[in-house]
Design a protein around this motif. Structure first.
Motif, PDB file in Angstrom:
ATOM      1  N   ARG A  16      25.153  41.223  26.905  1.00  0.00           N
ATOM      2  CA  ARG A  16      25.575  42.561  26.111  1.00  0.00           C
ATOM      3  C   ARG A  16      24.963  43.692  27.011  1.00  0.00           C
ATOM      4  O   ARG A  16      25.556  44.744  27.015  1.00  0.00           O
ATOM      5  N   ARG A  19      26.867  44.372  30.001  1.00  0.00           N
ATOM      6  CA  ARG A  19      28.063  45.224  29.850  1.00  0.00           C
ATOM      7  C   ARG A  19      27.710  46.720  29.518  1.00  0.00           C
ATOM      8  O   ARG A  19      28.325  47.549  30.062  1.00  0.00           O
ATOM      9  N   THR A  20      26.485  47.067  28.723  1.00  0.00           N
ATOM     10  CA  THR A  20      26.240  48.210  28.429  1.00  0.00           C
ATOM     11  C   THR A  20      25.893  48.889  29.885  1.00  0.00           C
ATOM     12  O   THR A  20      26.080  50.137  30.181  1.00  0.00           O
ATOM     13  N   LYS A  23      29.136  49.288  32.341  1.00  0.00           N
ATOM     14  CA  LYS A  23      30.038  50.496  32.225  1.00  0.00           C
ATOM     15  C   LYS A  23      29.699  51.679  32.560  1.00  0.00           C
ATOM     16  O   LYS A  23      30.428  52.566  32.638  1.00  0.00           O
ATOM     17  N   THR A  76      33.955  39.963  32.738  1.00  0.00           N
ATOM     18  CA  THR A  76      34.619  41.189  32.240  1.00  0.00           C
ATOM     19  C   THR A  76      35.019  42.117  33.337  1.00  0.00           C
ATOM     20  O   THR A  76      34.975  41.871  34.531  1.00  0.00           O
ATOM     21  N   TYR A  78      33.738  44.637  33.880  1.00  0.00           N
ATOM     22  CA  TYR A  78      32.512  45.270  34.361  1.00  0.00           C
ATOM     23  C   TYR A  78      31.590  44.457  35.053  1.00  0.00           C
ATOM     24  O   TYR A  78      30.875  44.976  36.047  1.00  0.00           O
ATOM     25  N   ALA A 189      28.308  43.100  39.498  1.00  0.00           N
ATOM     26  CA  ALA A 189      29.110  44.254  39.003  1.00  0.00           C
ATOM     27  C   ALA A 189      29.558  45.018  39.802  1.00  0.00           C
ATOM     28  O   ALA A 189      28.729  45.725  40.823  1.00  0.00           O
ATOM     29  N   PRO A 252      30.580  38.854  25.913  1.00  0.00           N
ATOM     30  CA  PRO A 252      29.949  40.208  26.318  1.00  0.00           C
ATOM     31  C   PRO A 252      30.192  41.183  25.149  1.00  0.00           C
ATOM     32  O   PRO A 252      29.314  42.227  24.958  1.00  0.00           O
ATOM     33  N   ASP A 253      31.456  41.300  24.712  1.00  0.00           N
ATOM     34  CA  ASP A 253      31.901  42.354  23.894  1.00  0.00           C
ATOM     35  C   ASP A 253      31.405  42.378  22.547  1.00  0.00           C
ATOM     36  O   ASP A 253      31.475  43.404  21.696  1.00  0.00           O
TER      37      ASP A 253
END
Length: 260
Positions: A16, A19-20, A23, A76, A78, A189, A252-253
């Protein structure tokens, strides 16, 4: 419940946070990105093999199977995340991560990570008249030549913090397993994507000689050493197999506290 267990696992929390963080890559120079990257680094410092249902592997005499295997955890748009497992003495050859950021955290064993920085003007860099290579390059090899900066060689184990790379810093590296098998958690990433220009390329370092025949290049000054790297095909003695990931499920979402 399964959802609670997943939400509370450290690897899910790392996913998580990744991902944060990533992004925000279009804002990579801002404080918000750097603060989130530091949070991600802090989480990675806590990860243990037990968090992934893994255990250190022992050397088993002569090597069998691929020298390196990969456990895919998640991907993902990202970032991607997985675990690389290296047999004792195995090497992931010198390779690059075009336009990508990354973090590497050793889970067990120890690895030597030899890094090179990319130059911002590398696409136009060509050797000067005084630079000669041993052995000499063929004319067709000139187009795949890269001028780079040697950055560092680090020996990392499970007590070490994450090794980080950016599009320019530590972007090309070679990873060698030392003193037996090793494994590391790997986050990139954005993920590799050949169609988007993010394909993996392999390199070898070239030996240079000065203009005087038989004389070695002068000792470099006490700053980053300029080196020449030649793009090569994937080495024939390296290949990467696959293994199933045995750890907690990662989505991850999914936000903390959400149920399946």
């Amino acid at each position: 419940m399964p959802g609670d267990k997943m939400a509370s696992s450290l690897i899910q929390t790392i996913a998580r946070q990744a991902r944060t963080t990533f992004k925000l890559l279009p804002l990579a120079e801002t404080g918000g990105f750097q603060d989130n990257l530091q949070q991600l680094n802090s989480l990675l410092e806590k990860i243990q093999v037990e968090d992934l249902n893994l255990g250190p592997r022992r050397s088993q005499g002569p090597r069998h199977g691929p020298p390196v295997t990969y456990m895919h955890i998640c991907e993902t748009e990202y970032f991607s995340m997985g675990v690389f497992l290296l047999q004792g003495g195995a090497c992931i050859p010198l390779h690059d991560h075009p336009g990508m950021h990354g973090l590497l955290k050793v889970l067990y064993g120890s690895v030597a990570v030899k890094c090179f920085d990319k130059e911002e003007t590398e696409s136009g860099a060509r050797p000067g008249a005084g630079v000669q290579f041993n052995p000499p390059l063929l004319p067709c090899q000139q187009a795949t030549l890269r001028r780079s900066l040697q950055s560092s060689t680090e020996v990392l184990d499970q007590a070490s913090g994450p090794c980080t790379l950016t599009p320019l810093h530590n972007n090309m590296h070679q990873i060698d397993a030392l003193d037996g098998p090793a494994a590391f958690l790997d986050i990139l990433a954005p993920p590799y994507d050949p169609e988007a220009g993010r394909d993996c390329h392999y390199f070898k370092r070239l030996q240079t000689v000065s203009e005087g025949p038989g004389k070695a290049s002068p000792a470099p000054p006490p700053v980053q050493e300029a080196v020449w790297l030649l793009e090569v095909p994937q080495p024939s003695d390296f290949w990467c197999g696959g293994e199933p990931y045995p750890g907690p499920k990662v989505v991850p979402d999914r936000e903390a506290g959400q149920m399946e």
